[in-house]
Design a protein around this motif. Structure first.
Motif: not given
Length: 302
Positions: A85, A97, A99, A103, A105, A115-116, A120, A138, A144
């Motif tokens: 992360l 963050v 991302k 990946q 969200v 997933t993100l 988290v 999202r 990215s």
């Protein structure tokens, strides 16, 4: 006047124009608290004036300090996984963050793990915290960049209000195929789903309003680097708008982009500017470019 929070309480000093108004009215009309959020604040002792418990139906006076306990206890709604992360910013209200592309969200039936949200949840768990995962916006799996996440209901509601009223500035960079002659411009093209598809979008008069501003950052022999400023946040907005110009994003095979130099849409959410929901000051966050886009700049320059 908004004050810094202390001891898990958010504070507001009543102004002369607040004289004689109910605290509930001040919070709703002046500070944009939602009805749902106000209802939650009426449960238990969660409001004080100058250190004394108060009801939100009480009328206030200029100079008083209204304190609210906004950090209600919550149970995490996503399974935690020990995943990388890249944190750009974090405080008691927000987490931002960077991302990576590839990946998702939020967990979905198709992508239930990795997933993100899972990453988290693990981060918060390791800090002894539990929060509901509330992304403010999202970005696509293969886009990215910055994702902003609210750590409580108050922050989420406040930032959703800012988004709705155009107070949030979201900027992306992207590489489109070919060159465009203008140095800046706008694309005002309503978007809707392509009939019979659950994924593809198209510009159509009966679609939802979608407005994208762009400016040229650099021209290459076979591509152009653009900065995009989104005024709306529709699904696939930049991708479809670029296709509608006849210059799809490089790597975006869903909308006709060339995949010879990059295997995903060359799009990165790099800047997010908004007013902090608790402190009121303008906060601008930026995410560094990922390695594949840096490699792409070098390949395009050859």
């Amino acid at each position: 006047m908004l004050n810094e929070t202390s001891h898990n309480k958010w504070k507001y000093t009543l102004q002369p124009e607040d004289e004689g108004k109910k605290y509930e009215e001040i919070l709703k009309r002046r500070l944009h608290f939602s009805r749902h959020l106000l209802q939650g604040l009426k449960q238990g002792e969660r409001a004080w004036v100058d250190g004394r418990f108060t009801f939100l139906s009480t009328r206030g006076h200029s100079g008083e300090t209204l304190s609210l306990a906004l950090q209600a206890e919550e149970v995490a709604n996503i399974e935690a996984e020990p995943l990388p992360l890249h944190i750009v910013y974090e405080d008691d209200y927000l987490l931002a963050v960077n991302k990576p592309w590839g990946q998702v969200v939020h967990p979905t039936p198709r992508y239930p793990r990795s997933t993100l949200g899972n990453a988290v949840a693990w981060h918060w768990q390791s800090q002894g915290q539990e929060h509901v995962f509330r992304p403010i916006h999202r970005i696509d799996r293969n886009t990215s960049g910055l994702v902003l996440i609210a750590k409580n209901r108050f922050a989420h509601q406040q930032l959703a209000w800012q988004l709705e009223h155009g107070w949030v500035q979201k900027r992306y960079i992207g590489f489109i195929s070919g060159q465009i002659t203008e140095n800046s411009g706008q694309i005002d093209g309503p978007l809707r789903l392509v009939p019979g598809s659950f994924i593809l979008r198209q510009v159509h008069p009966q679609g939802q309003k979608a407005l994208t501003f762009f400016r040229v950052l650099r021209r290459y022999p076979a591509a152009t680097l653009l900065e995009f400023d989104l005024k709306t946040g529709r699904t696939h907005q930049i991708r479809v708008h670029c296709q509608s110009m006849g210059h799809p994003l490089l790597g975006d095979d869903l909308y006709g982009g060339d995949t010879a130099l990059i295997g995903r849409q060359a799009l990165h959410s790099f800047s997010y500017s908004f007013r902090h929901p608790a402190y009121g000051r303008i906060l601008t966050l930026r995410a560094p470019w990922p390695a594949d886009l840096l490699d792409l700049t070098r390949a395009l320059a050859l």
